[in-house]
Design a protein around this motif. Structure first.
Motif, PDB file in Angstrom:
ATOM      1  N   UNK A  68     -51.172  55.255 -46.262  1.00  0.00           N
ATOM      2  CA  UNK A  68     -50.892  55.470 -47.684  1.00  0.00           C
ATOM      3  C   UNK A  68     -49.464  55.975 -47.885  1.00  0.00           C
ATOM      4  N   UNK A  69     -48.873  55.685 -49.047  1.00  0.00           N
ATOM      5  CA  UNK A  69     -47.475  56.043 -49.291  1.00  0.00           C
ATOM      6  C   UNK A  69     -47.194  57.527 -49.079  1.00  0.00           C
ATOM      7  N   UNK A  70     -46.035  57.795 -48.499  1.00  0.00           N
ATOM      8  CA  UNK A  70     -45.503  59.158 -48.377  1.00  0.00           C
ATOM      9  C   UNK A  70     -46.416  60.112 -47.610  1.00  0.00           C
ATOM     10  N   UNK A  71     -47.100  59.588 -46.607  1.00  0.00           N
ATOM     11  CA  UNK A  71     -47.917  60.435 -45.747  1.00  0.00           C
ATOM     12  C   UNK A  71     -47.185  60.791 -44.447  1.00  0.00           C
ATOM     13  N   UNK A  72     -46.003  60.244 -44.252  1.00  0.00           N
ATOM     14  CA  UNK A  72     -45.223  60.611 -43.059  1.00  0.00           C
ATOM     15  C   UNK A  72     -43.800  60.956 -43.478  1.00  0.00           C
ATOM     16  N   UNK A  73     -43.652  62.133 -44.053  1.00  0.00           N
ATOM     17  CA  UNK A  73     -42.327  62.554 -44.508  1.00  0.00           C
ATOM     18  C   UNK A  73     -42.082  64.009 -44.149  1.00  0.00           C
ATOM     19  N   UNK A  74     -40.806  64.379 -44.221  1.00  0.00           N
ATOM     20  CA  UNK A  74     -40.399  65.772 -44.025  1.00  0.00           C
ATOM     21  C   UNK A  74     -39.121  65.945 -44.845  1.00  0.00           C
ATOM     22  N   UNK A  75     -38.605  67.170 -44.928  1.00  0.00           N
ATOM     23  CA  UNK A  75     -37.377  67.343 -45.715  1.00  0.00           C
ATOM     24  C   UNK A  75     -36.242  66.435 -45.251  1.00  0.00           C
ATOM     25  N   UNK A  76     -36.194  66.135 -43.944  1.00  0.00           N
ATOM     26  CA  UNK A  76     -35.071  65.332 -43.428  1.00  0.00           C
ATOM     27  C   UNK A  76     -35.138  63.900 -43.958  1.00  0.00           C
ATOM     28  N   UNK A  77     -36.293  63.242 -43.816  1.00  0.00           N
ATOM     29  CA  UNK A  77     -36.326  61.835 -44.243  1.00  0.00           C
ATOM     30  C   UNK A  77     -36.480  61.703 -45.759  1.00  0.00           C
ATOM     31  N   UNK A  78     -36.737  62.821 -46.439  1.00  0.00           N
ATOM     32  CA  UNK A  78     -36.691  62.787 -47.911  1.00  0.00           C
ATOM     33  C   UNK A  78     -35.310  63.205 -48.415  1.00  0.00           C
ATOM     34  N   UNK A 136     -34.292  51.624 -44.117  1.00  0.00           N
ATOM     35  CA  UNK A 136     -34.487  52.139 -45.470  1.00  0.00           C
ATOM     36  C   UNK A 136     -35.980  52.351 -45.705  1.00  0.00           C
ATOM     37  N   UNK A 137     -36.292  53.034 -46.790  1.00  0.00           N
ATOM     38  CA  UNK A 137     -37.697  53.216 -47.171  1.00  0.00           C
ATOM     39  C   UNK A 137     -38.197  51.937 -47.838  1.00  0.00           C
ATOM     40  N   UNK A 138     -39.431  51.988 -48.331  1.00  0.00           N
ATOM     41  CA  UNK A 138     -40.020  50.782 -48.902  1.00  0.00           C
ATOM     42  C   UNK A 138     -40.241  50.968 -50.394  1.00  0.00           C
ATOM     43  N   UNK A 139     -39.868  49.942 -51.148  1.00  0.00           N
ATOM     44  CA  UNK A 139     -40.147  49.976 -52.582  1.00  0.00           C
ATOM     45  C   UNK A 139     -41.476  49.286 -52.822  1.00  0.00           C
ATOM     46  N   UNK A 140     -42.344  49.963 -53.549  1.00  0.00           N
ATOM     47  CA  UNK A 140     -43.631  49.360 -53.893  1.00  0.00           C
ATOM     48  C   UNK A 140     -43.597  49.045 -55.375  1.00  0.00           C
ATOM     49  N   UNK A 141     -44.121  47.871 -55.707  1.00  0.00           N
ATOM     50  CA  UNK A 141     -44.116  47.478 -57.112  1.00  0.00           C
ATOM     51  C   UNK A 141     -45.536  47.561 -57.627  1.00  0.00           C
ATOM     52  N   UNK A 142     -45.758  48.471 -58.531  1.00  0.00           N
ATOM     53  CA  UNK A 142     -47.125  48.772 -58.936  1.00  0.00           C
ATOM     54  C   UNK A 142     -47.726  47.742 -59.883  1.00  0.00           C
ATOM     55  N   UNK A 143     -46.886  47.051 -60.652  1.00  0.00           N
ATOM     56  CA  UNK A 143     -47.465  46.081 -61.576  1.00  0.00           C
ATOM     57  C   UNK A 143     -47.893  44.833 -60.821  1.00  0.00           C
ATOM     58  N   UNK A 144     -48.622  43.965 -61.516  1.00  0.00           N
ATOM     59  CA  UNK A 144     -49.108  42.751 -60.876  1.00  0.00           C
ATOM     60  C   UNK A 144     -48.013  41.698 -60.814  1.00  0.00           C
ATOM     61  N   UNK A 145     -46.887  41.990 -61.411  1.00  0.00           N
ATOM     62  CA  UNK A 145     -45.814  41.007 -61.547  1.00  0.00           C
ATOM     63  C   UNK A 145     -45.327  40.404 -60.246  1.00  0.00           C
ATOM     64  N   UNK A 146     -45.316  41.190 -59.180  1.00  0.00           N
ATOM     65  CA  UNK A 146     -44.839  40.653 -57.918  1.00  0.00           C
ATOM     66  C   UNK A 146     -43.357  40.865 -57.743  1.00  0.00           C
ATOM     67  N   UNK A 149     -41.053  54.598 -54.620  1.00  0.00           N
ATOM     68  CA  UNK A 149     -40.573  54.588 -53.244  1.00  0.00           C
ATOM     69  C   UNK A 149     -41.596  55.256 -52.335  1.00  0.00           C
ATOM     70  N   UNK A 150     -41.831  54.587 -51.204  1.00  0.00           N
ATOM     71  CA  UNK A 150     -42.686  55.114 -50.138  1.00  0.00           C
ATOM     72  C   UNK A 150     -41.764  55.369 -48.947  1.00  0.00           C
ATOM     73  N   UNK A 151     -41.663  56.622 -48.542  1.00  0.00           N
ATOM     74  CA  UNK A 151     -40.710  56.971 -47.491  1.00  0.00           C
ATOM     75  C   UNK A 151     -41.302  56.927 -46.083  1.00  0.00           C
ATOM     76  N   UNK A 152     -42.517  56.410 -45.922  1.00  0.00           N
ATOM     77  CA  UNK A 152     -43.092  56.339 -44.569  1.00  0.00           C
ATOM     78  C   UNK A 152     -42.175  55.578 -43.617  1.00  0.00           C
ATOM     79  N   UNK A 153     -41.627  54.463 -44.086  1.00  0.00           N
ATOM     80  CA  UNK A 153     -40.779  53.638 -43.225  1.00  0.00           C
ATOM     81  C   UNK A 153     -39.343  54.163 -43.174  1.00  0.00           C
ATOM     82  N   UNK A 154     -38.976  54.971 -44.147  1.00  0.00           N
ATOM     83  CA  UNK A 154     -37.590  55.442 -44.240  1.00  0.00           C
ATOM     84  C   UNK A 154     -37.192  56.213 -42.996  1.00  0.00           C
TER      85      UNK A 154
END
Lengths: 484, 93, 476
Positions: free
Chosen positions: A36-46, A131-141, A151-156
């Motif tokens: 799930x988004x932002x479950x692997x972060x710390x002050x450094x990667x944020x 970089x981190x990952x941008x998630x697009x919440x609408x159905x637009x794609x 922004x989800x910083x898990x990958x950041x």
């Protein structure tokens, strides 16, 4: 008079591979995929105020492994820089990367081909953070239609090695093959799992065209982030076609960044609305130089073992197996070792055939890889030997293999139990042949008169009579003897 | 020494919105400061290396061992706008 | 009036004459009665709880629960930390800076956060986006900066000591202007983890105190390598409590360039008197020239803004801090930052971005980093002949509030004597050496990297001999 000048494509590739570390490049948050988004972060990667980066030692080691495997020289001193640009997925608004003092420079990579080898120069190997990952919440794609992005910083901050080639490739298929063999190498060395679908290997291609024979480079375009070999090949092909058409129409090629849309096969320009980038590189004051000790580099070099390219070359030369066999069998280290073990006991070509053919199809349902199956190299070799010696037929061989895969018992034992051993005894078989010829006088006459097709008829009759346990080759021999 | 176009360009690179008035003040002030420091342009520095770090430390590396991470709540706590467990981003055109 | 130094307070607590709770309560009360505007945030509740805990502990920690104030540039978990900027208004960090953590573990009790120039950019604390801080010696003058709050609070005796940060003089200059001791350690001595970065290759955390011994004591608890700061140094030599009363055999070089141009007569006179005192204590005084130091301000005002321009890029209103209303991404960035930063911060971001921009990099940033090399070489040469260097800390005493705000370059010259040591990463200490027209004058001693013990020792001997009365009029 217009002369059509032949054009050749010139292609260079930039590959990002995600290093197989446990934690991020500059902090010790765990790497994850699909959490799930932002479950692997710390002050450094944020990028909270006041934090500092600390280089991951394992990332340096894996970077050195990659650079050595690509024949690069390991820089006695390499440093990190800040590359500045604003984007929501880049929390510091700078990426820590390497600039003019990268980890490795000046290597080359041999791409094996059915008809030879292609040598691709490696300009550099450097380390950086993702970089981190941008998630697009609408159905637009797609971005433009999206109503809400987060922004989800898990990958950041994921550690990446960027590998840059010289513009040495001349076709889209060579580019794809280069990438395939590079992937194999990086995987086998444990540098990265190189999973293109999950984004742990991403490729950009720089493409230009020029008249054949010219040594100058044309204006290049950059194709971004192609996430499969097929898309890379198709994208580069489409771009070459586009450039050739432009040049032939007398038009100029604009230097730009393009995105290939695999669903339509079209190329879109990714021109930014903002002014040209000015990354304002500066040496990262928060990090100190990486100065790998010679002894450390040599120690790492000694752990590399035989590279896939060398193994394949050796197999083709020493075992005489085909390019394709070598390609398939070297896919993983384990499969390669399995094959080598079997090939050391029996004819390597037969070993290759059995592993790629019957064994693979029998293991397909269970999904068990050969090296974890009950068909150990020893058992498989025994089986191949029985077939090779004509002790059993090939269809009996398949039956025995199924039993070996199921129970792991010795093939010879299974053959005996099931009575699958072929009758080799000339006297016994001779008697059956004699009887059959006598029982079918008309066909026997015709065969004697030269109607050779009828050999098959008699072999079939013998096999029927012996319930398939006769050696068909032997039977054929006996029939010929008695009808000539 | 610095013109308005340069001020606008640098402000854009810096992502700072400056009013017309601020741009003019900035132009004057930056020009003034640069004038005061212009004397380094006349120094002969061809053979002088740059100093980026004053400590002679090398190879400071961290072991690849996971540390304690923030909870999602802590990570998002200070964010002005959140949605769906993430940090809200303004509309991207 | 609290007359005890930190050292004396610890002794008093250990002797049972007072308690941490009593001292902390007194400091909280003083921080709330703050005509000088030294404090931005206070942490009374937690401070009281911590003091109680320390008083009840079977074994008292070394600092015994003595109160301390922290410059608002240091990250303190759950306690508002703004770096003096509106862009961080209301920001409560999720972690504590290493140096603060170390002090808390050693038994110091944080009572609050002190005012400062926004993001430590300034020499008067007038660039704080929240409030002015007034010099306890004359409420019409500035306390210096950027650590003005930390200097003023010690001068005003709200707390016995505090932490500040120094990039080009931000501890030493306000210490000089407020008549207290301020020390910038060797670059790398104190972890920068949790120090909101201004110019990363220059920033250092250091102590403010009323005595040299308190400075040494405070520094001794924060030095040392931190795995979270790659540039922090392995501090194998402990910081010792200075005891020297003489300077026999100590070779002190007087920096010629810093006694000539632009030095106020009163400052020069007090400095010369201090030189005479040093000689009287047995020091060998020589003249030393640092020819490249005259390019120090130029190099500094390119390097520091260049680093600052990238350090401050993270303030984008997405993960923390203020956020402007905007239609699209570009507008979001530009308005959040355009509205969130004050004029001096924007000026330095612009200057730094300019110095790094394509087409200007070689002429500005790269040249400045080369000048930095020349300055480093000057110091190396100087320390071949002398043990320590001496100069005024600031060319002037405290100036009037508002006097330099409209002339950025005039403000920049406040740091002319402190910048060269910053560029070279060297330790330097400012001690009060007298008054000029009723305002304190600071004397700066600097030494080679790692010479902290020698600096404290010499500063202590001089301090004892000068016997400066560190009580501003009106402080009670």
């Amino acid at each position: 008079m217009s002369t059509a000048v032949a054009l050749e494509p010139v292609i260079g590739i930039e590959i990002h591979v995600q290093l197989a570390t446990r934690t991020k490049m500059f902090c010790r948050c765990s790497l994850s995929f699909g959490d799930p988004p932002n479950t692997h972060t710390c002050p450094v990667c944020l990028a909270h105020p006041g934090v500092l980066p600390v280089v991951n030692a394992e990332a340096i080691r894996l970077g050195i492994v990659a650079a050595l495997a690509l024949g690069c020289e390991i820089a006695p001193r390499s440093v990190f820089h800040r590359k500045n640009y604003f984007y929501p997925d880049l929390p510091k608004a700078y990426q820590i990367t390497q600039f003019d003092e990268p980890l490795g420079v000046g290597g080359h990579f041999s791409v094996l081909q059915p008809d030879g080898e292609l040598d691709v120069g490696i300009t550099r190997v450097h380390l950086e953070e993702d970089a981190a990952k941008l998630l697009h919440l609408s159905s637009g794609g797609r971005r433009a239609g999206a109503e809400q992005s987060v922004v989800d910083f898990n990958r950041g901050g994921t550690p990446l090695a960027e590998i840059v080639t010289e513009p040495d490739l001349r076709s889209a298929s060579d580019a794809a093959e280069f990438l395939r063999q590079l992937q194999q190498t990086m995987r086998q060395l444990g540098v990265s799992d190189c999973n293109m679908e999950e984004g742990s290997m991403r490729a950009d291609a720089n493409v230009s065209v020029r008249p054949v024979g010219s040594t100058e480079l044309g204006t290049k375009t950059e194709l971004k982030n192609m996430n499969s070999f097929r898309f890379l090949e198709r994208g580069v092909e489409a771009e070459i076609a586009r450039q050739v058409a432009l040049v032939e129409a007398g038009e100029r090629i604009a230097q730009e960044t393009l995105h290939f849309d695999p669903s339509t096969g079209e190329l879109h320009s990714l021109r930014s609305k903002e002014e040209a980038h000015d990354y304002r590189y500066l040496p990262e004051p928060d990090l100190v130089p990486v100065v790998p000790a010679r002894e450390w580099v040599e120690e790492i070099r000694s752990t590399l073992g035989e590279l896939p390219v060398d193994r394949r070359r050796r197999w083709m030369a020493d075992f005489g197996i085909s390019f394709e066999d070598a390609e398939v069998l070297s896919e993983t280290v384990e499969l390669g070792a399995y094959f080598e073990d079997v090939a050391s006991r029996v004819d390597p070509k037969s070993a290759a055939n059995w592993i790629r053919g019957e064994l693979r199809s029998q293991l397909k349902d269970s999904g068990t890889p050969p090296w974890e199956s009950r068909a150990t190299p020893e058992r498989l070799a025994e089986l191949i030997q029985l077939v090779g010696d004509g002790q059993i037929g090939s269809s009996a061989g398949q039956e025995v293999l199924a039993e070996v895969v199921a129970s792991g018992r010795p093939p010879a034992q299974i053959v005996d139990e099931k009575g699958l051993r072929q009758i080799q005894d000339s006297d016994a078989l001779g008697a059956i042949v004699y009887e059959l010829l006598a029982a079918n006088p008309k066909e026997a006459e015709q065969l004697k008169a030269g109607k050779h097709k009828l050999i098959g008829f008699f072999v079939g009759q013998v096999m029927k009579e012996t319930k398939g346990s006769a050696d068909p080759k032997k039977v054929q021999e006996l029939i010929r003897e008695r009808t000539s | 020494m610095i013109d308005r176009d340069t001020v606008r360009h640098v402000a854009r690179l810096s992502r700072l919105r400056l009013s017309d008035e601020e741009q003019e003040t900035m132009r004057e002030e930056l020009s003034g400061i640069l004038e005061h420091i212009e004397h380094i342009q006349s120094l002969d520095l061809d053979d002088v290396p740059i100093t980026t770090h004053v400590v002679e430390v090398e190879n400071v590396l961290g072991e690849d061992v996971p540390h304690e991470e923030l909870s999602v709540e802590e990570a998002l706590r200070e964010a002005p706008e959140v949605a769906g467990g993430g940090f809200s981003v303004p509309r991207m055109g | 009036m609290e007359s005890r130094t930190a050292e004396e307070s610890i002794a008093a607590i250990l002797a049972g004459e007072t308690s941490s709770a009593e001292l902390v309560e007194d400091a909280i009360r003083r921080s709330e009665d703050d005509p000088w505007g030294a404090f931005l945030a206070r942490d009374g509740e937690r401070a009281r709880a911590r003091a109680k805990e320390i008083d009840a502990a079977a074994e008292r920690p070394p600092l015994a629960g003595v109160p301390i104030a922290i410059k608002d540039v240091l990250s303190t978990r759950d306690l508002e930390t703004t770096a003096g900027s509106q862009i961080l208004k209301g920001f409560r960090p999720v972690y504590t800076a290493t140096c603060v953590e170390r002090l808390e573990q050693a038994g110091a009790v944080v009572v609050g956060k002190t005012n400062m120039d926004e993001f430590a950019m300034g020499s008067s604390t007038e660039n704080s986006s929240y409030q002015l801080t007034k010099n306890p010696w004359d409420l019409g003058t500035v306390p210096g900066g950027s650590s003005g709050g930390s200097a003023a609070t010690v001068a005003a005796r709200q707390v016995p000591w505090s932490l500040g940060s120094d990039t080009g003089g931000s501890i030493r200059q306000p210490a000089a202007l407020c008549g207290v001791v301020g020390m910038k350690p060797t670059y790398g001595a104190v972890s920068r983890y949790g120090l909101i970065a201004f110019a990363s290759s220059l920033d250092q955390v250091g102590p403010f105190a009323r005595t040299v011994r308190d400075s040494a004591l405070l520094l001794s608890h924060i030095v040392g390598q931190d795995p979270r700061d790659s540039t922090s140094l392995d501090w194998w030599k402990p910081i010792e409590m200075p005891t020297a009363e003489r300077l026999d055999g100590v070779k002190i070089g007087v920096i010629q360039e810093m006694l000539d141009n632009g030095i106020e007569p009163g400052v020069k006179a007090a400095t010369e008197a201090a030189i005479a005192t040093a000689e009287g204590l047995g020091a060998e005084i020589t003249e030393v020239s640092l020819p490249s130091s005259r390019h120090g301000i130029a190099a500094y005002y390119l390097i520091a803004p260049a680093e600052a321009s990238t350090n401050l890029s993270r303030f984008d209103g997405m993960r923390y801090g203020a956020r402007a209303e905007a239609e699209d991404l570009l507008e979001h960035f530009e308005r959040t930052r355009g509205e969130g930063f004050g004029p001096e911060v924007k000026r330095r971001i612009m200057l730094g971005t300019f110095a790094l921009a394509s087409g200007y990099y070689d002429a500005y940033y790269a040249r400045a980093q080369k000048v930095r090399t020349l300055i480093v070489r000057d110091f190396v040469a100087a320390f071949e002949n002398v043990d320590l260097l001496l100069s005024p800390t600031s060319p002037t005493t405290a100036f009037k509030i508002g006097e330099r705000v409209d002339d950025p370059y005039a403000m920049y010259t406040s740091d002319v004597c402190t910048i060269p040591m910053s560029l070279a990463g060297l330790p330097a200490i400012s001690i009060p050496c007298g008054l000029a027209d009723g305002l304190p004058v600071g004397l700066q001693l600097s030494g080679p990297a790692f010479s902290e013990n020698d600096l404290f020792s010499a500063a202590h001997a001089l301090e004892q001999a000068i016997a400066f009365d560190a009580t501003p009029a009106g402080v009670a």
